[in-house]
Design an enzyme around this catalytic site. Sequence first.
Site, PDB file in Angstrom:
ATOM      1  CD  GLU A 224      -2.858  -1.195   2.396  1.00 43.96           C
ATOM      2  OE1 GLU A 224      -2.704  -0.344   3.295  1.00 43.96           O
ATOM      3  OE2 GLU A 224      -3.769  -2.034   2.423  1.00 43.96           O
TER       4      GLU A 224
ATOM      5  CD  GLU B 220      -3.466  -5.849   4.053  1.00 46.87           C
ATOM      6  OE1 GLU B 220      -4.338  -5.047   4.455  1.00 46.87           O
ATOM      7  OE2 GLU B 220      -2.246  -5.622   4.103  1.00 46.87           O
TER       8      GLU B 220
END
Length: 475
Positions: free
Chosen positions: A164, A368
């Site tokens: 991320e 995720e």
Amino acid sequence: MTAFPENFLWGTATAAYQVEGAWNEDGRGPSIWDTFSHTPGLVANGDTGDVACDHYHRLEEDLDLLAGLGVGAYRFSISWPRVQPGGRGPLNQPGVDFYSRLVDGLLARDIAPVATLYHWDLPQELEDAGGWPERDTALRFAEYARLMGESLGDRVRAWITLNEPWCSAYLGYASGVHAPARTDHAAALAAVHHLNLGHGLAVQALRSTAARGAQMSVTLNLHHVRGVSEADAAVVRKADALANRAFLGPMLESAYPRDLIEATAAVTDWSFVRDGDEAAACQPLDVLGVNYYNPTLVRQWDGGSAKETADGHQDGAASPWIACEDVEFVQQPGPYTEMGWNIDETGLTELLLRLHRDYPGLPTMITENGAAFPDAVDADGRVHDERRVDYLHRHLSAVAEAIEGGADVRGYFVWSLMDNFEWAHGYAKRFGVVRVDRDTMERTWKDSAYWYRDVVAANALPTGSPASTEAEPVR
Ligand code: IFM
């Protein structure tokens, strides 16, 4: 039953700072998250990752948890300051030994190691030298990747360079709600670039050191941006440029999108992008990691009415949404998880189909997905987290639908294996399928863990639509 493809990779995920603890043991250096969490007022309840889930000392027990779940893969991250304390120079052998034991313990249990090199814990010394806005950090990252490739590359099945980078750049350097808590939009955009560059250089370094056949990847928290109406197309495109194409462009197309450069022209001239950088950032990948929690809804702001910032971010100088003065982030209908994030799995299907359309030939993997809820241990000693089961069921159905629609999705990792340090929220938000008692560190399987174990074993979702989440919306 909704069946998944043969060889679909089932896993769970964690990150070093969120679970390991042992923050000052065996030669580990400080990271920006140690500094952040030790700064009064920045993390809820004054929580820190000093102990976290004590995973560093409970490695065998946690490996057994994974074996019990029957997962085929485990996604963990390597703490850069544990293996290279100042972010440069020689390796800290006890740190490397820890990850070596982790990898060997996984392989002994027939679980594929999926290693993330950077899940936000930059060595503090590198931040002191300027952090991600400085070009040298990308070069240091490549060197660290090379060292890890040499140390673990014979056994790691898949490498994820960054987790991320949206959060690292925009939450770390623009809104400052994450470490290193800076609020400087120009620095944040420079960080975007050096993360992209560092990713590409790291893939090159890993390709030359890791075993042939090891997969190369990066994990992006792509935002599935929708407009309230068709009239909002321009702001949808702007938010998409900042959140998604700022990374997809250089990493997968070897160029920053023109509209991103134009939209941010008042903030930076992008002169930190040197000749050859975009080509360096764009390295062939084997799979793209996608983290998904909920979609984003935007509207063109009329400039008059009170402006919505639905995800709670600040507007103006400390907004993570650089140059988005004309974009309103609109509250979406519930139900919500305990993070206040709306539950809408349709965004995941749409996102996976978009990626398939835009980058045919590049498989994806959900690295995720999961939800925080205020779990409690019931009188029977169990954690009946039916809302998490429902959330997971919905999102796995959404993945199956994308596969049905042609998307090449190779795997799914639940966030998270266990309750852990949820960054600025501390331990207040529990994402695990396994509960961690904060006093005793005892691990307890929640109902979602049993459910996930059965899904993994069947390689399929049970029949029947998920239970309704309408009953108890949480905000
Ligand atoms: O806990 C985080 C993780 O570290 C990165 N992705 C989102 C998760 C939930 O907020």
